[in-house]
Design an enzyme around this catalytic site. Structure first.
Site, PDB file in Angstrom:
ATOM      1  N   GLU A 129      25.245 -13.135 -50.007  1.00 16.96           N
ATOM      2  CA  GLU A 129      25.588 -14.393 -50.240  1.00 16.96           C
ATOM      3  C   GLU A 129      26.921 -14.667 -49.736  1.00 16.96           C
ATOM      4  O   GLU A 129      27.760 -13.707 -50.000  1.00 16.96           O
ATOM      5  CB  GLU A 129      25.540 -15.116 -51.809  1.00 16.96           C
ATOM      6  CG  GLU A 129      24.120 -14.972 -52.072  1.00 16.96           C
ATOM      7  CD  GLU A 129      23.875 -15.585 -53.486  1.00 16.96           C
ATOM      8  OE1 GLU A 129      24.806 -16.510 -53.833  1.00 16.96           O
ATOM      9  OE2 GLU A 129      22.858 -15.236 -53.989  1.00 16.96           O
ATOM     10  N   LYS A 138      12.781  -3.263 -49.562  1.00 14.30           N
ATOM     11  CA  LYS A 138      13.810  -4.188 -49.725  1.00 14.30           C
ATOM     12  C   LYS A 138      14.328  -3.825 -51.455  1.00 14.30           C
ATOM     13  O   LYS A 138      15.633  -3.809 -51.624  1.00 14.30           O
ATOM     14  CB  LYS A 138      12.755  -5.567 -49.786  1.00 14.30           C
ATOM     15  CG  LYS A 138      13.463  -6.691 -50.843  1.00 14.30           C
ATOM     16  CD  LYS A 138      14.728  -7.108 -50.246  1.00 14.30           C
ATOM     17  CE  LYS A 138      15.721  -8.034 -51.007  1.00 14.30           C
ATOM     18  NZ  LYS A 138      16.977  -8.689 -50.637  1.00 14.30           N
ATOM     19  N   CYS A 140      20.205 -11.348 -57.230  1.00 18.84           N
ATOM     20  CA  CYS A 140      19.691 -10.296 -56.467  1.00 18.84           C
ATOM     21  C   CYS A 140      19.665  -8.884 -57.328  1.00 18.84           C
ATOM     22  O   CYS A 140      18.256  -8.482 -57.716  1.00 18.84           O
ATOM     23  CB  CYS A 140      19.878 -10.181 -55.089  1.00 18.84           C
ATOM     24  SG  CYS A 140      20.069 -11.524 -54.323  1.00 18.84           S
ATOM     25  N   ARG A 196      25.020 -16.949 -60.946  1.00 14.86           N
ATOM     26  CA  ARG A 196      23.942 -16.271 -61.558  1.00 14.86           C
ATOM     27  C   ARG A 196      24.367 -14.736 -62.120  1.00 14.86           C
ATOM     28  O   ARG A 196      24.601 -14.000 -61.244  1.00 14.86           O
ATOM     29  CB  ARG A 196      22.676 -16.323 -60.857  1.00 14.86           C
ATOM     30  CG  ARG A 196      22.028 -17.666 -60.702  1.00 14.86           C
ATOM     31  CD  ARG A 196      20.893 -17.918 -60.037  1.00 14.86           C
ATOM     32  NE  ARG A 196      21.223 -17.903 -58.680  1.00 14.86           N
ATOM     33  CZ  ARG A 196      20.391 -17.780 -57.655  1.00 14.86           C
ATOM     34  NH1 ARG A 196      19.061 -17.973 -57.809  1.00 14.86           N
ATOM     35  NH2 ARG A 196      20.964 -18.108 -56.279  1.00 14.86           N
TER      36      ARG A 196
HETATM   37  C1  UGA Z   1      22.779  -8.393 -52.198  1.00 15.67           C
HETATM   38  C2  UGA Z   1      22.626  -7.303 -50.973  1.00 15.67           C
HETATM   39  O1  UGA Z   1      23.740  -6.839 -50.595  1.00 15.67           O
HETATM   40  C3  UGA Z   1      21.930  -7.918 -49.704  1.00 15.67           C
HETATM   41  O2  UGA Z   1      21.743  -6.891 -48.677  1.00 15.67           O
HETATM   42  C4  UGA Z   1      20.592  -8.541 -50.204  1.00 15.67           C
HETATM   43  O3  UGA Z   1      19.818  -9.220 -49.181  1.00 15.67           O
HETATM   44  C5  UGA Z   1      20.669  -9.832 -51.418  1.00 15.67           C
HETATM   45  O4  UGA Z   1      21.364  -8.761 -52.371  1.00 15.67           O
HETATM   46  C6  UGA Z   1      19.411 -10.065 -51.715  1.00 15.67           C
HETATM   47  O5  UGA Z   1      18.458  -9.238 -52.407  1.00 15.67           O
HETATM   48  O6  UGA Z   1      19.195 -11.348 -51.520  1.00 15.67           O
HETATM   49  P1  UGA Z   1      24.262 -10.416 -52.738  1.00 15.67           P
HETATM   50  O7  UGA Z   1      23.715 -10.161 -54.157  1.00 15.67           O
HETATM   51  O8  UGA Z   1      24.585 -11.490 -52.078  1.00 15.67           O
HETATM   52  O9  UGA Z   1      23.520  -9.269 -51.840  1.00 15.67           O
HETATM   53  O10 UGA Z   1      25.804  -9.548 -52.978  1.00 15.67           O
HETATM   54  P2  UGA Z   1      26.534  -8.090 -52.756  1.00 15.67           P
HETATM   55  O11 UGA Z   1      27.513  -8.417 -51.675  1.00 15.67           O
HETATM   56  O12 UGA Z   1      25.374  -7.151 -52.586  1.00 15.67           O
HETATM   57  O13 UGA Z   1      27.410  -7.990 -54.461  1.00 15.67           O
HETATM   58  C7  UGA Z   1      26.305  -7.649 -55.473  1.00 15.67           C
HETATM   59  C8  UGA Z   1      27.478  -7.548 -56.517  1.00 15.67           C
HETATM   60  O14 UGA Z   1      27.994  -5.985 -56.565  1.00 15.67           O
HETATM   61  C9  UGA Z   1      28.453  -8.284 -56.702  1.00 15.67           C
HETATM   62  O15 UGA Z   1      28.733  -8.975 -58.003  1.00 15.67           O
HETATM   63  C10 UGA Z   1      29.957  -7.582 -56.142  1.00 15.67           C
HETATM   64  O16 UGA Z   1      30.929  -7.965 -56.491  1.00 15.67           O
HETATM   65  C11 UGA Z   1      29.424  -6.357 -56.559  1.00 15.67           C
HETATM   66  N1  UGA Z   1      29.894  -5.226 -55.760  1.00 15.67           N
HETATM   67  C12 UGA Z   1      29.664  -5.045 -54.321  1.00 15.67           C
HETATM   68  C13 UGA Z   1      30.850  -4.157 -56.374  1.00 15.67           C
HETATM   69  O17 UGA Z   1      31.079  -4.347 -57.633  1.00 15.67           O
HETATM   70  N2  UGA Z   1      31.392  -3.184 -55.759  1.00 15.67           N
HETATM   71  C14 UGA Z   1      30.939  -3.248 -54.241  1.00 15.67           C
HETATM   72  O18 UGA Z   1      31.438  -2.138 -53.816  1.00 15.67           O
HETATM   73  C15 UGA Z   1      30.344  -4.048 -53.722  1.00 15.67           C
END
Ligand code: UGA
Length: 433
Positions: free
Chosen positions: A155, A204, A260, A327
């Site tokens: 996202e 996935k 996700c 969410r």
């Molecule tokens: C995630 C995956 O990264 C996508 O590849 C996938 O398609 C998607 O889920 C899905 O299944 O639809 P998303 O949920 O948009 O994407 O967000 P992310 O960028 O993965 O971050 C997830 C959470 O991890 C966030 O709360 C973010 O702040 C946290 N995060 C991320 C960390 O705390 N540290 C990090 O180093 C990276």
């Protein structure tokens, strides 16, 4: 080649607009009449950079259409993408009600051979069920092939991720259907992996679980860093340079949220238990993430000498920047915990406030950073919005009653904050000692 996309949420809209960019005609289906009206006028009901401009472009060109009538979308399409929600049930499994409804409608209206592609994240084995649901609902017998083409869109960067994927996974038990779907993406240059149906479904979940594991792993290490006076950001940098590990998803902080990771890990744990295996690592990934919030709250209580009667300002409620999605956002749990402990909570977010305003009656929602920080005893940063990285801390300092910053994303420059007079805590940062 005509494509229909059933389900016009963030995955469906991004997928549809990506196909428009690749030169196809797309019909999007949704049950929500109001949403369809908004989309037909060229507006995107969610905050996702870049989508609205493309929507306007392809509405004008006439290559994207929106309808509530799934029958028309089934009849006119050669390929039908399913992009509806698969929410978590109470026990953690995925609720397939919407997928089943769509599959039954496809069967009901099928008028020729169709390829049905699951992009919704669905438990392993769902593709086979989708085929059964379609065939059971057919009025006349027509062949149908099922493909799993999981999405890896983040996202906030959904459009970019769709147009520049690291890989495209195409799973099918029909070699010809897999080839047709693979050819849809011929303009996108990246590895395209053809697998069987079940493998694609599991890829996935495994990808999301692995990414969440990296975050939980570094978060566990961040607590060790606190104890030993080591900077976790330097540890991440140090290990991330190892090509076998890589630098991504090693940012320690308050933990992962969103629509996700929490849902997909719960679902994978459920799937593991279903076949009498023990989800040891998956469970730990989940537990560390839950504990990280309590760990932060304990640090806050320690540094603020208790939070009862104090005013705590939350900056950021979206689960990550560049989205209005709240969410499973860590901020929601943090706000609930602080309220239980008797704190007064003020909240500011540049985009996502409208989605949390109905959650609490006794939280003070603010329209600017300055308003949120006035007379505050603590700034708790929970989403790394660009706006927060560009603040003038010299101007902020006199606004606060107590100049304490808790950095839930380990993103702020603690040296200059400390020079300005702030007390700073970010998890596992040398500053914190
Ligand atoms: C995630 C995956 O990264 C996508 O590849 C996938 O398609 C998607 O889920 C899905 O299944 O639809 P998303 O949920 O948009 O994407 O967000 P992310 O960028 O993965 O971050 C997830 C959470 O991890 C966030 O709360 C973010 O702040 C946290 N995060 C991320 C960390 O705390 N540290 C990090 O180093 C990276």
């Amino acid at each position: 080649m005509n494509i229909s996309v059933v389900g016009s949420g963030y995955v469906g809209l991004t997928t549809a607009l990506m196909f428009c960019e690749l030169g196809y005609h797309v019909i999007c289906v949704d049950k929500d009449t109001q949403k369809l009206e908004t989309l037909r006028k060229g507006f995107i009901p969610i905050y996702e950079p870049g989508l609205e401009d493309l929507l306007k472009k392809y509405l004008a060109k006439g290559t994207i259409k929106f309808t509530k009538v799934i029958g028309k979308a089934v009849e006119e399409a050669d390929v039908i993408y399913i992009t509806v929600g698969t929410p978590s049930t109470f026990e953690g499994s995925s609720d397939l009600t919407f997928v089943k409804e769509v599959a039954q409608s496809i069967g009901h209206y099928q008028n020729a051979y169709k390829i049905v592609v699951n992009k919704s994240t669905v438990p392993v084995g769902t593709g086979e069920k989708v085929k059964e649901w379609i065939i059971d609902s057919q009025k006349h017998s027509f062949p149908v092939d099922i493909v799993s083409n999981p999405e890896f869109l983040g996202e906030g960067t959904a459009l970019y991720d769709a147009m520049h994927p690291d890989r495209i996974i195409i799973g099918s038990d029909s070699a010809s259907a897999a080839t047709i779907i693979k050819n849809l993406f011929h303009k996108i240059k990246c590895p395209k992996l053809i697998t069987n149906l079940r493998t694609a479904e599991l890829v996935k979940y495994t990808a999301n679980a692995f990414l969440a594991m990296k975050i939980s792993f570094i978060n566990e290490i961040s607590r060790l860093c606190d104890a030993y006076g080591v900077d976790v950001n330097d540890v991440s940098l140090g290990i991330g340079k190892d090509q076998r590990i890589g630098p991504a998803f090693l940012k320690a902080g308050i933990g992962w949220g969103g629509s996700c990771f929490p849902k997909d890990i719960a679902s994978l744990i459920y799937m593991t238990k279903e076949v009498n295996l023990e989800p040891k690592i998956l469970k730990a990934v989940q537990d560390v993430n839950t504990e990280q919030i309590s760990y932060y709250i304990n640090q806050l209580e320690h540094r603020a000498e208790g939070v009862k009667g104090k005013t705590i300002s939350i900056l950021g409620v979206a689960f990550k920047p560049d989205t209005d999605d709240i969410r499973e956002a860590p901020a929601i749990k943090v706000i609930n915990m602080l309220q239980e402990k008797g704190a007064t909570v003020k909240v500011y977010d540049p985009i996502a406030l409208k989605h949390v305003q109905q959650l609490w009656t006794d939280v003070l929602f603010c329209s600017s950073v300055e308003e949120a920080l006035r007379e505050s005893d603590c700034l708790f940063l929970l989403t790394e919005w660009q706006e927060f990285l560009q603040l003038d801390w010299h101007q902020i300092y006199p606004l606060m009653r107590t100049p304490l910053i808790i950095d839930g994303r380990n993103i702020l420059d603690y040296k200059s904050l400390q020079e300005t007079g702030f007390s700073y805590y970010g998890v596992g940062r040398v500053s914190s000692r």
